[in-house]
Structures are given as C-alpha cells and as structure tokens.
Scaffold this active site. Structure first.
Site, PDB file in Angstrom:
ATOM      1  CD  GLU A 266      -2.989  -1.169   2.272  1.00  0.00           C
ATOM      2  OE1 GLU A 266      -2.715  -0.625   3.346  1.00  0.00           O
ATOM      3  OE2 GLU A 266      -4.070  -1.713   2.037  1.00  0.00           O
ATOM      4  CG  ASP A 339      -7.523  -5.485   5.128  1.00  0.00           C
ATOM      5  OD1 ASP A 339      -7.102  -5.710   6.261  1.00  0.00           O
ATOM      6  OD2 ASP A 339      -7.521  -4.349   4.608  1.00  0.00           O
ATOM      7  CD  GLU A 367      -9.715  -1.099   8.477  1.00  0.00           C
ATOM      8  OE1 GLU A 367      -8.796  -1.713   9.036  1.00  0.00           O
ATOM      9  OE2 GLU A 367      -9.627  -0.623   7.323  1.00  0.00           O
TER      10      GLU A 367
HETATM   11  C1  BDP Z   1      -6.155  -2.030   6.144  1.00  0.00           C
HETATM   12  C2  BDP Z   1      -6.429  -0.676   6.692  1.00  0.00           C
HETATM   13  C3  BDP Z   1      -5.250   0.266   6.542  1.00  0.00           C
HETATM   14  C4  BDP Z   1      -4.014  -0.401   7.103  1.00  0.00           C
HETATM   15  C5  BDP Z   1      -3.790  -1.728   6.430  1.00  0.00           C
HETATM   16  C6  BDP Z   1      -2.635  -2.514   7.038  1.00  0.00           C
HETATM   17  O1  BDP Z   1      -7.551  -0.142   6.022  1.00  0.00           O
HETATM   18  O2  BDP Z   1      -5.562   1.454   7.205  1.00  0.00           O
HETATM   19  O3  BDP Z   1      -2.899   0.419   6.928  1.00  0.00           O
HETATM   20  O4  BDP Z   1      -4.928  -2.541   6.589  1.00  0.00           O
HETATM   21  O5  BDP Z   1      -2.914  -3.462   7.767  1.00  0.00           O
HETATM   22  O6  BDP Z   1      -7.143  -2.872   6.655  1.00  0.00           O
HETATM   23  O7  BDP Z   1      -1.484  -2.217   6.784  1.00  0.00           O
END
Ligand code: BDP
Length: 692
Positions: A266, A339, A367
């Site tokens: 990401e 996720d 979340e």
């Molecule tokens: C996702 C979240 C994000 C996190 C990412 C992670 O939306 O904010 O940075 O995982 O785990 O679920 O790195």
C-alpha cells in the site's frame, strides 16, 4: 472454606449501583479482605504483584500467600504454578500473571486448585496504529495515549505517566507482554532523537508490568532521516546505519523488543524498491537486532494492483522465500487472506511455511465490524480462526498448533492484535469493545480457551451483581442465581451471537469487502469510480451480474483454492461441499442456485440480511430488559449505541438487497420485512459524504 454471609446483609443494603465510566474496565475495585503476602525476592514487578494481591484479595481474610521465583522445568516462559496459598514461576512476570489469575478466579468464583498455566505464545503483543501527530489510523476511541502534536509533544507529564501505567496494568492483567507504539504506516521520524526519548519514557513506565516496547519502522528511514542516497538493504552504508540506530535504541531501552515492518505494501517503501526480496530486507534488520536479542516482525500483508487475485498474493510472494529468513524474523500474517473482513477463511500461509516462523495478526479495533458503534464480540471469530484445521500435517493441524510451536519448533512464537485503545475515558469507545481487548489477551495466553468462558469471565468482572453490593469478601465470589439467569445469561448470549449477526447484516455467505470506500463503516457494493485500483473496489470482490454473484476462486477462476491443503482444496472447490459461510468467497453462483437450506441463493441472501437486522433488534430488547442490573451511565451509553447499530444494520440490509436486486431481478420473499430505505437515498447520502 467459603464463609457464610447471613442473607440479611444483602437485603438490608441500599440498592444503589454506582455510576461507572468504564475507565477501570475489568479491574474494578471490589470489596476485599486483608491478606499476608510473603515474597522473598524483590523487584519492581514483584512489588506490583504483592500490591495487587493486597488490593484485590477476595479470599479468606488473613490468609498467607507465598510468591516464589524458582526454576521449574514444567514451566515455560512466563508460565506459573498456581496453588491455594502459593504462586511459583521462573520469572517475575510469571508471578505477576499468577497473581492476576488468582484474583480473576476469586472474583469469578472459579476454584483455585494446584495447576500449571503456561502461555500458548511467548510474545503477546498489541499493535497500535498510532500516528505521531496523535491521530490513530482506524482508531475509534479518541486520540493516541502515546503521541501528540504541538509544543508539548515531548513533555512527559504526570497524567501521561498515570495513563501509561493504567494501560500497562490492564495489559498485564490479561497476560499481554509487548506493545508496538506506532502505526505500521510508520513515519521515519519515530527514529529521531526526540521520539526515541519519549519511547524510552513510555518503556520505563511499561517495564515493571512486564510489557516490552517495540516500534514500527519505515524502510526508507536511512534516506529520509539518515540522508543516505539509498535504503537498499544490501548497501554497506545502509547496513551500518541500521546497526548504529539499533545500538542507539538499546542504549536508551536495554530490553527493547524489536521492529514491526510493513514494506512494499500500500505504497510503503521496502526492499523491492531496490530489486531485493522481503527476505533481504528482513534479514538486514534482523542482523542489526540479533546481538541485543531483538526480533523483526515482518508483515505478509502485501499485494499489488496486478492481475493476480488479491487473496493469493501474500502466499505467492512469501512461499518461495520459505527457509530464507533469519531465526529472529517472524512473518506476521493477518488471519484471512484479504483484510480483517467480517468473515474470511484462514490465510493459506498458516502451516504452509515450514521453515519460517509465522505469527497471526488479529484486528481488535473493529475497522470492518462497525467500529466503536456496533456491539460485536470478536472472540468467536478468533476462536473459529485458531481452530481452523489447515490439514498440513494431518487432521488436527489447526492454525493455533501451526503457530504456537506445537507442530514446528520456532525460536520465537508470537501473536499480535491491532489495538482498539484511545484517549476516551472508557478506552475503547464502546463499553463492550473492551471485551475484545480482554479476549485478545486471554486467547494469546491460552489459544484453546472458549469464547463462552471468556465472555463469562469478562461480564462477571465488568458488571456488578447488585445483591453483592457491600458484601464482605468470600473465598469464591458468589453471583446470585437471579443475576446469573437474568443478567449474565442473556448478555452472554448476546455477545456470543453478535459477530454472526454482523456477518448476516453486512456480508453473509462469504461475501467480502463490499464496504463504502475509505471509512469502511457502511455498505458500498456499488463503489467503483473510474481510475481507482480495481482491487480497492467492491465489485472486484462480489462480481455480481445478471447470472449470479461471488468470486470464482476454483480452478475455473483464480484457483486460490489451490493454496489450501487437501481435503480443504476439494471441499472448498465444490459448491455442494463448500461450507455456506464461504460459498461466495470461493464461487460465482447463479441467483437460483440451491443452497444447503433448500432455498435459492437469492432467497437465502434476503433471509440472512433480514436475520442480521432481527438479531440486532433482539440485542436491543435484551439490553432493555437488563436495565435494573446495570448502572445508569453504562446502560444509557450501550442502549444508544445499540439504537445506532439497529439503524445501520437496516441500512446494510436495504442497501445490499436493493443493489443486488438490480442484478438478480428477483422479488424479496414475502415473509421477509420490506426495506425501509430507498437505494436512491442511500446512494445520494453516500455521495454527499464523499464530497464533504
Ligand atoms: C487495512 C487498513 C489500513 C491499514 C492496512 C494494514 O484499512 O488502514 O494500513 O490494513 O494493515 O485494513 O497495513
């Protein structure tokens, strides 16, 4: 022997429930009796252990308890031997955990017999996604308790120290022994002098409670704060930079735990930016930490906007590297392949990496499960995950056994949970969200505990039995039959059903990631603007069209199913044998496909969405019925959250059914309550929010 309390003591007492703001969580002061504590060894941790016993003793008055630190081969790590009048452990931490266990048993009315209690995982760690400006990524309970911005950013006040101490105590009481203080999307500044000083101040407060401090690092730090031209893990200057940085950290925090790393994920920098592998990156850091006993927790949450199914990518990336990591590297793997969704099958990486240490990462902060508004008890989800059989080493190769050292001998075993803690008075935003913090700690200590037991304990510790108000201490606390039947049982049932309810009203039958963009709170199955990465849009995951719905991950589709071991591969591949809970995770099926209940897929979806809403309505009813057993402050707070949850569950149901109906073109079955929101209105609200 239990002391007999004459019944009139209860009945003559005024019937008052003290207002409670939730700040003392499950460690609420109770009526205690005097106790004599004998502890020959002295240390800061043992002083806390002694003090906790004196403050919280609920056994027979004037009992004598001995705390003994002594080597015993049947004890592992921080394990302890519990007996009626004695706690024995190899370490001071072990004694502290033994004390909390003894007090928990007294307060919840469980017997204290001679018993050895060893932790399932050596390292039981919270991950705080706290940013250095005091905000928290995916935090729903206020600001960071560690970081703040502004002129006072580095001032360590007495009130901060008190907060950190309360935090440490809560964690120690449930066996958590480590914490990562900053977000995995890490600012390089965390490794600059001011932040390291503050880290030291925090570590000094946490240490006596047995909590080890860790930090998330940014892989590009040598370039950003070190002014090197590269962060290439094989570059000698970079290697040296990290060695010096690690030395500096250990000079401040001699028992520092190590680094957590999100790399090449990401948008975060990583070794692949320099043509190197995850192993090259992790090993370079591991070598810098090894002389001091530090570890690297390297995350497998890695995916790219490629044509490969996102659910397959972590496995594809890491399996070829199996055996290449140093023994002080642990690969931190999220429970599911995508996720932290309301429901996912376990990640196929569990059990698959045979020569590399692997640790589970769970998300305590909700979340994707209603944040701090919805009441969702996550222990049932984690129990389902830990008990999932990978079949890698025959039947019974559960995720728990593949990660806790029972099957592979890993030098380090660990488990992490993304914290739901913030500066809110009640720490977690929702009083019941504290139960998830509690459950994480308890499962990290004992990964075969049942959710039912965890909920039972937590309720007993968190809420009072009116009839016990003012009661003097008894050896095994008694909860009145009335309280057990009319409060404990219904509230426990509500907690145990709550995760399934959320799955029903959000994403039943294996649907996943159909959230509204960015905030991940409400529904957004339609969200797919031009130019946005496909794997960040819900239609990528639900694939709804006039023929049907679901992601084909069988051999005719992405073949993600092939990453699972037999018999799971075959079981998941065939819609007839694939469990309904994973049906649309693995299959794209026609709207008229008949599922196990005998209904068509469309009707089953309608039924599930509706059931989710009904379940929340039931929770409201249960809560209203227990009003007289709860102090007003917490009662009103939870009641109002449940109302919001009911409103939102209805929106989820209406939005998803009306949206998918455009494809199925089938009616909502007659015996199901009609939607009360128009799709048009839901969409326009969603658009307005985005334009704000
Ligand atoms: C996702 C979240 C994000 C996190 C990412 C992670 O939306 O904010 O940075 O995982 O785990 O679920 O790195």
């Amino acid at each position: 022997m239990r002391e007999i309390i004459p019944i009139f003591i209860f009945t003559l007492l005024p019937f008052i429930l003290q207002a409670e703001d939730g700040h003392s969580f499950w460690l609420r002061a109770n009526n205690t009796a005097p106790v004599e504590v004998i502890c020959p060894k002295k240390s800061a941790t043992l002083r806390i252990a002694e003090q906790e016993l004196r403050q919280g003793w609920q056994g027979k008055a004037n009992e004598k308890i001995t705390l003994i630190v002594k080597n015993d081969n049947s004890l592992k790590n921080d394990g302890f031997r519990l007996a009626k009048n004695r706690i024995q452990a190899n370490t001071d931490r072990g004694i502290l955990y033994g004390v909390y266990e003894m007090l928990r048993r007294q307060q919840t009315g469980q017997p204290i017999d001679e018993e050895v209690c060893n932790p399932s995982y050596q390292r039981r760690i919270l991950n705080h996604w706290d940013n250095l400006d005091g905000t928290i990524e995916r935090g729903y309970a206020g600001h960071s308790i560690f970081w703040r911005k502004g002129a006072d950013a580095f001032v360590v006040t007495e009130s901060y120290k008190r907060l950190w101490q309360e935090y440490a105590r809560a964690n120690a009481s449930i066996g958590i022994n480590g914490t990562v203080l900053n977000n995995v999307n890490a600012s390089p500044s965390i490794l600059t002098a001011d932040y390291l000083q503050r880290t030291k101040a925090i570590a000094d407060v946490l240490r006596p409670y047995g909590i080890t401090t860790y930090l998330s690092i940014n892989f590009a730090s040598p370039q950003v704060i070190g002014e090197l031209k590269t962060a290439d893990p094989l570059d000698p200057d970079v290697v040296n930079w990290w060695k010096e940085k690690v030395k500096e950290i250990y000079s401040l925090i001699p028992d520092f735990g190590g680094f957590l790393v999100k790399a090449n994920s990401e948008g975060q920098p990583g070794p692949q930016d320099f043509g190197r592998t995850h192993a090259d990156g992790a090993n370079m850091l591991a070598d810098a930490l090894a002389p001091f006993g530090g570890i690297v927790m390297w995350r497998a949450f890695v995916y790219n906007p490629s044509d490969e199914d996102r659910a397959k990518q972590a496995y594809s990336e890491f399996m070829p590297l199996d055996g290449q990591f140093r023994d002080n590297v642990i690969i931190q793997v999220k429970n599911g392949p995508i996720d932290f969704q309301p429901r996912e099958p376990f990640s196929p990486l569990f059990g698959a990496m045979k020569k590399t240490a692997v640790m589970p990462e769970l998300q305590i902060t909700q979340e994707y499960l209603g944040q701090s508004v919805h009441l969702v008890f996550l222990a049932t989800m984690w129990e389902e995950f830990l008990k999932s059989d990978t079949y890698r080493f025959g039947k019974g190769s559960t995720v728990a056994r593949c990660t806790d050292g029972s099957i592979f001998s890993q030098k380090y075993t660990a488990i992490a949970g993304v914290a739901n803690i913030g500066s809110d008075v009640n720490w977690c935003g929702h009083h019941f969200a504290q139960a998830n913090w509690y459950a994480f700690g308890r499962l990290a200590w004992n990964n075969s505990l049942l959710s039912e037991q965890i909920a039972d304990e937590w309720i007993k510790l968190t809420f009072s039995d009116n009839s016990r108000e003012g009661e003097i201490a008894v050896e095994n606390s008694i909860y009145s039959p009335d309280w057990q039947v009319n409060f404990l049982q219904p509230v426990k049932q509500m907690m145990l059903n709550s995760r399934e309810a959320a799955v029903n009203y959000m994403m039943p039958l294996g649907l996943h990631h159909i959230f509204a963009a960015d905030h991940h709170y409400g529904p957004g199955p339609w969200w797919a603007p031009e130019g946005v990465r496909k794997d960040w849009t819900p239609p990528y995951y639900h694939q709804a069209d006039t023929n049907g719905i679901g992601f084909d991950r069988t051999a005719s589709g992405s073949n993600a199913v092939n990453q699972y071991h037999e018999p799971l591969r075959s079981l998941f591949s065939d819609p007839k044998t694939c469990p309904d809970i994973y049906l649309l995770w693995f299959h794209h099926l026609s709207w008229n496909h008949i599922v196990k209940s005998g209904r068509t897929l469309w009707n089953e979806m309608c039924y599930r969405y509706d059931m989710g809403v009904q379940q929340v309505r039931e929770f409201q009813q249960i809560w209203d019925e227990v009003e007289s057993y709860v102090d007003e402050e917490r009662f009103v707070h939870v009641q109002s959250k449940l109302r919001d949850q009911a409103i939102n569950a209805q929106v989820w149901k209406d939005a998803c059914l009306l949206y998918f109906q455009q494809f199925s073109k089938l009616p909502i079955p007659g015996d199901i309550e009609r939607p009360v929101n128009n799709l048009k209105d839901i969409l326009s609200k969603d658009r307005k929010r985005k334009n704000q």
